[in-house]
Design a protein around this motif. Structure first.
Motif, PDB file in Angstrom:
ATOM      1  N   THR A  29      93.387 -35.941  38.794  1.00  0.00           N
ATOM      2  CA  THR A  29      94.743 -35.607  38.427  1.00  0.00           C
ATOM      3  C   THR A  29      95.618 -36.826  38.565  1.00  0.00           C
ATOM      4  O   THR A  29      95.362 -37.692  39.390  1.00  0.00           O
ATOM      5  CB  THR A  29      95.302 -34.507  39.332  1.00  0.00           C
ATOM      6  N   ALA A  30      96.617 -36.895  37.766  1.00  0.00           N
ATOM      7  CA  ALA A  30      97.536 -38.019  37.836  1.00  0.00           C
ATOM      8  C   ALA A  30      98.903 -37.500  38.167  1.00  0.00           C
ATOM      9  O   ALA A  30      99.399 -36.597  37.531  1.00  0.00           O
ATOM     10  CB  ALA A  30      97.563 -38.746  36.511  1.00  0.00           C
ATOM     11  N   GLY A  31      99.514 -38.078  39.157  1.00  0.00           N
ATOM     12  CA  GLY A  31     100.804 -37.592  39.560  1.00  0.00           C
ATOM     13  C   GLY A  31     101.955 -38.368  38.985  1.00  0.00           C
ATOM     14  O   GLY A  31     103.086 -37.902  38.993  1.00  0.00           O
ATOM     15  N   ALA A  32     101.696 -39.550  38.480  1.00  0.00           N
ATOM     16  CA  ALA A  32     102.799 -40.385  38.016  1.00  0.00           C
ATOM     17  C   ALA A  32     103.245 -39.964  36.625  1.00  0.00           C
ATOM     18  O   ALA A  32     102.455 -39.536  35.805  1.00  0.00           O
ATOM     19  CB  ALA A  32     102.383 -41.851  37.990  1.00  0.00           C
ATOM     20  N   ALA A  33     104.513 -40.106  36.360  1.00  0.00           N
ATOM     21  CA  ALA A  33     105.022 -39.816  35.030  1.00  0.00           C
ATOM     22  C   ALA A  33     104.603 -40.923  34.078  1.00  0.00           C
ATOM     23  O   ALA A  33     104.380 -42.058  34.483  1.00  0.00           O
ATOM     24  CB  ALA A  33     106.543 -39.725  35.070  1.00  0.00           C
ATOM     25  N   PRO A  34     104.468 -40.599  32.787  1.00  0.00           N
ATOM     26  CA  PRO A  34     104.073 -41.623  31.829  1.00  0.00           C
ATOM     27  C   PRO A  34     105.014 -42.818  31.877  1.00  0.00           C
ATOM     28  O   PRO A  34     106.230 -42.677  31.980  1.00  0.00           O
ATOM     29  CB  PRO A  34     104.180 -40.887  30.479  1.00  0.00           C
ATOM     30  N   VAL A 321     100.597 -50.733  14.148  1.00  0.00           N
ATOM     31  CA  VAL A 321     101.211 -51.205  15.383  1.00  0.00           C
ATOM     32  C   VAL A 321     101.734 -50.028  16.197  1.00  0.00           C
ATOM     33  O   VAL A 321     101.556 -49.960  17.417  1.00  0.00           O
ATOM     34  CB  VAL A 321     102.360 -52.187  15.069  1.00  0.00           C
ATOM     35  N   THR A 322     102.368 -49.073  15.514  1.00  0.00           N
ATOM     36  CA  THR A 322     102.906 -47.899  16.205  1.00  0.00           C
ATOM     37  C   THR A 322     101.809 -47.094  16.875  1.00  0.00           C
ATOM     38  O   THR A 322     101.938 -46.692  18.043  1.00  0.00           O
ATOM     39  CB  THR A 322     103.672 -47.004  15.212  1.00  0.00           C
ATOM     40  N   ALA A 323     100.710 -46.862  16.168  1.00  0.00           N
ATOM     41  CA  ALA A 323      99.609 -46.092  16.738  1.00  0.00           C
ATOM     42  C   ALA A 323      98.987 -46.816  17.930  1.00  0.00           C
ATOM     43  O   ALA A 323      98.639 -46.195  18.941  1.00  0.00           O
ATOM     44  CB  ALA A 323      98.548 -45.827  15.676  1.00  0.00           C
ATOM     45  N   GLN A 324      98.853 -48.137  17.814  1.00  0.00           N
ATOM     46  CA  GLN A 324      98.255 -48.889  18.908  1.00  0.00           C
ATOM     47  C   GLN A 324      99.137 -48.857  20.149  1.00  0.00           C
ATOM     48  O   GLN A 324      98.635 -48.754  21.271  1.00  0.00           O
ATOM     49  CB  GLN A 324      97.996 -50.333  18.472  1.00  0.00           C
ATOM     50  N   LYS A 325     100.449 -48.941  19.946  1.00  0.00           N
ATOM     51  CA  LYS A 325     101.351 -48.839  21.085  1.00  0.00           C
ATOM     52  C   LYS A 325     101.221 -47.478  21.756  1.00  0.00           C
ATOM     53  O   LYS A 325     101.237 -47.376  22.991  1.00  0.00           O
ATOM     54  CB  LYS A 325     102.791 -49.078  20.638  1.00  0.00           C
ATOM     55  N   GLN A 326     101.080 -46.436  20.962  1.00  0.00           N
ATOM     56  CA  GLN A 326     100.892 -45.099  21.523  1.00  0.00           C
ATOM     57  C   GLN A 326      99.592 -45.023  22.314  1.00  0.00           C
ATOM     58  O   GLN A 326      99.536 -44.453  23.401  1.00  0.00           O
ATOM     59  CB  GLN A 326     100.879 -44.054  20.402  1.00  0.00           C
ATOM     60  N   ARG A 327      98.548 -45.616  21.762  1.00  0.00           N
ATOM     61  CA  ARG A 327      97.249 -45.590  22.445  1.00  0.00           C
ATOM     62  C   ARG A 327      97.323 -46.247  23.813  1.00  0.00           C
ATOM     63  O   ARG A 327      96.700 -45.803  24.780  1.00  0.00           O
ATOM     64  CB  ARG A 327      96.212 -46.345  21.588  1.00  0.00           C
ATOM     65  N   LEU A 328      98.110 -47.324  23.911  1.00  0.00           N
ATOM     66  CA  LEU A 328      98.108 -48.126  25.122  1.00  0.00           C
ATOM     67  C   LEU A 328      99.194 -47.753  26.125  1.00  0.00           C
ATOM     68  O   LEU A 328      99.460 -48.500  27.061  1.00  0.00           O
ATOM     69  CB  LEU A 328      98.219 -49.606  24.761  1.00  0.00           C
ATOM     70  N   ILE A 329      99.816 -46.599  25.937  1.00  0.00           N
ATOM     71  CA  ILE A 329     100.655 -46.058  27.006  1.00  0.00           C
ATOM     72  C   ILE A 329      99.708 -45.389  27.989  1.00  0.00           C
ATOM     73  O   ILE A 329      99.113 -44.356  27.691  1.00  0.00           O
ATOM     74  CB  ILE A 329     101.690 -45.064  26.464  1.00  0.00           C
ATOM     75  N   THR A 330      99.537 -45.994  29.161  1.00  0.00           N
ATOM     76  CA  THR A 330      98.494 -45.553  30.097  1.00  0.00           C
ATOM     77  C   THR A 330      99.104 -45.130  31.424  1.00  0.00           C
ATOM     78  O   THR A 330      99.133 -45.904  32.379  1.00  0.00           O
ATOM     79  CB  THR A 330      97.466 -46.679  30.326  1.00  0.00           C
ATOM     80  N   PRO A 331      99.580 -43.892  31.520  1.00  0.00           N
ATOM     81  CA  PRO A 331     100.152 -43.421  32.779  1.00  0.00           C
ATOM     82  C   PRO A 331      99.147 -43.509  33.917  1.00  0.00           C
ATOM     83  O   PRO A 331      97.944 -43.279  33.728  1.00  0.00           O
ATOM     84  CB  PRO A 331     100.508 -41.964  32.488  1.00  0.00           C
ATOM     85  N   GLN A 332      99.641 -43.830  35.090  1.00  0.00           N
ATOM     86  CA  GLN A 332      98.784 -43.892  36.278  1.00  0.00           C
ATOM     87  C   GLN A 332      98.159 -42.528  36.515  1.00  0.00           C
ATOM     88  O   GLN A 332      98.816 -41.499  36.429  1.00  0.00           O
ATOM     89  CB  GLN A 332      99.612 -44.314  37.487  1.00  0.00           C
ATOM     90  N   THR A 333      96.881 -42.502  36.835  1.00  0.00           N
ATOM     91  CA  THR A 333      96.173 -41.231  36.997  1.00  0.00           C
ATOM     92  C   THR A 333      95.584 -41.037  38.382  1.00  0.00           C
ATOM     93  O   THR A 333      94.867 -40.082  38.629  1.00  0.00           O
ATOM     94  CB  THR A 333      95.043 -41.127  35.964  1.00  0.00           C
ATOM     95  N   SER A 334      95.835 -41.970  39.277  1.00  0.00           N
ATOM     96  CA  SER A 334      95.330 -41.836  40.642  1.00  0.00           C
ATOM     97  C   SER A 334      96.289 -42.564  41.570  1.00  0.00           C
ATOM     98  O   SER A 334      97.328 -43.060  41.151  1.00  0.00           O
ATOM     99  CB  SER A 334      93.926 -42.432  40.770  1.00  0.00           C
TER     100      SER A 334
END
Length: 416
Positions: A29-34, A321-334
């Motif tokens: 589970t990830a507790g951090a917000a995106p 570019v837009t799709a790649q930026k979306q892909r690389l939003i990596t919220p903390q998961t631990s």
């Protein structure tokens, strides 16, 4: 550890992140917000930043340190064979194979061997999805029920939540009946619909978007979306729109247990009785869009920067570019800062990519945009070492040497 409850339910060690096809990566589970992706990852063409630690030059001395570190991990974790490749602009490459590809014959491990790469498959499936998003044939925030019926919470779970492992669906590879079916006959073929049936008999674990929970079910659904919208079988779509444009001639999406030669044999204890077995001819259909792909070192060398930047080797865009930026939003998961999961891809201390694990094989393919460095590691075992996947232990040992400011410290998380 046997391939029954513990391994399949825990999944690849990679906890939060990525991975393994077998229950891959353990769920978490990830507790951090995106959070927004780091600037270096969202730029159209990542360049090294003077403020970030550089990767150490791959001098003969560093190469000897790497040799010793890899062999130490192999000895301690009892890994039969390993191939490692490291490439950085303006530096000598480091490509080494150690140990054996086949215990019975003593055949040496070699860089040119085909390997099963497990959950690295997820990066290909999500790439296909993002291409369809770019073509406005699907929307990331469309509900899965728009394309596939009979899914729990189908009108609330979005394609984005499936790709980022926040759907709340049950992971079919944790289902006891699935585990029994797979371990009793590892050469049997599963259809995507059969895999989903194992998942959908369970209630949802949480409401969409509430948590991070690594789940193969999500990718099976996304694979079906790609097929329905494109009108092509997933393997054919990937060949035409991803693999061929990338020049990846030694990567394939198998329809059964086929395994091109030359390949390494793969050793696992996920056998039901805990005894080691050679899993080379086991059928990976149970992983399908979540983990069936086969590749080799050079193709993965190509894929690491391609998936991390969204550009094919010839400079053309693989996704926008837009799709790649979306892909690389990596919220903390631990609880580990600097480690997060995006759309079918992870970021661990700046290393962008994915790992993979399924019976007999593990892999790690990552790219460090700040120095344009690629790291690929391929192993012919999936047997854990001190509750960690050997690929994670190996990745940590290598990056402590070459990029001490970016140590690959993939966390271990158990299904909860």
């Amino acid at each position: 550890m046997s391939m029954s409850s513990a391994r399949l339910r825990r999944g690849a060690t990679i906890a939060m992140l990525a991975g393994t096809l077998v229950v891959p990566l353990s769920t978490g589970t990830a507790g951090a917000a995106p959070a927004a992706a780091p600037a270096a990852l969202t730029t159209d063409s990542p360049n090294p930043s003077p403020s970030e630690p550089a990767v150490r030059p791959l001098t003969p001395q560093v190469a000897r340190q790497l040799d010793a570190a890899v062999q130490k991990v192999m000895h301690e974790a009892k890994v039969p064979g390993v191939t490692v490749g490291i490439w950085a602009p303006g530096q000598p490459s480091y490509v080494r194979s150690f140990g054996v590809a086949d215990k019975s014959t003593g055949q040496k491990m070699a860089p040119g061997l085909y390997m099963r790469i497990g959950s690295e498959t997820k990066t290909f499936t999500v790439t296909a999805l993002l291409q369809l998003v770019d073509q406005k044939k699907v929307g990331l925030d469309d509900p899965i029920g728009k394309y596939i019926g009979g899914v729990p919470n189908e009108n609330r779970i979005t394609l984005r939540q499936l790709a980022e492992m926040r759907s709340g669906l049950y992971n079919y590879s944790e289902d006891p009946d699935f585990v029994q079916a797979l371990t009793s006959d590892p050469q049997r073929s599963f259809t995507p619909e059969q895999l989903l049936a194992y998942a959908f008999k369970h209630p949802v674990m949480f409401q969409p978007g509430q948590k991070f929970s690594y789940c193969n079910t999500n990718l099976i659904l996304l694979g079906l979306v790609v097929e329905k919208v494109s009108g092509q079988q997933l393997g054919g779509y990937l060949r035409q729109h991803v693999l061929d444009p990338a020049g990846m001639k030694h990567t394939l999406f198998p329809t059964g247990s086929e395994f091109p030669d030359p390949h390494a044999q793969g050793y696992t204890q996920q056998t039901g009785n805990g005894r080691e077995a050679d899993a080379a001819d086991w059928n990976p259909s149970w992983g399908w869009a979540a983990g069936a792909v086969i590749s080799n070192l050079q193709d993965l060398r190509t894929w690491a920067p391609t998936v991390a930047t969204g550009r094919f080797p010839d400079g053309k865009r693989m996704v926008s570019v837009t799709a790649q930026k979306q892909r690389l939003i990596t919220p903390q998961t631990s609880s580990i800062k600097g480690a997060g999961y995006g759309l079918g891809i992870f970021d661990v201390q700046g290393w962008i990519g994915h790992n993979g694990s399924l019976p007999g094989y593990e892999s790690l393919t990552v790219y460090l945009p700040s120095t344009r460095t690629t790291l690929v590691a391929l192993l012919n075992t999936d047997t854990d070492y001190r509750s960690q996947e050997p690929s994670t232990v190996l990745g940590a040992a290598i990056t402590k040497i070459i990029s001490p400011g970016h140590v690959y410290n993939l966390p271990v998380m158990h299904t909860g």
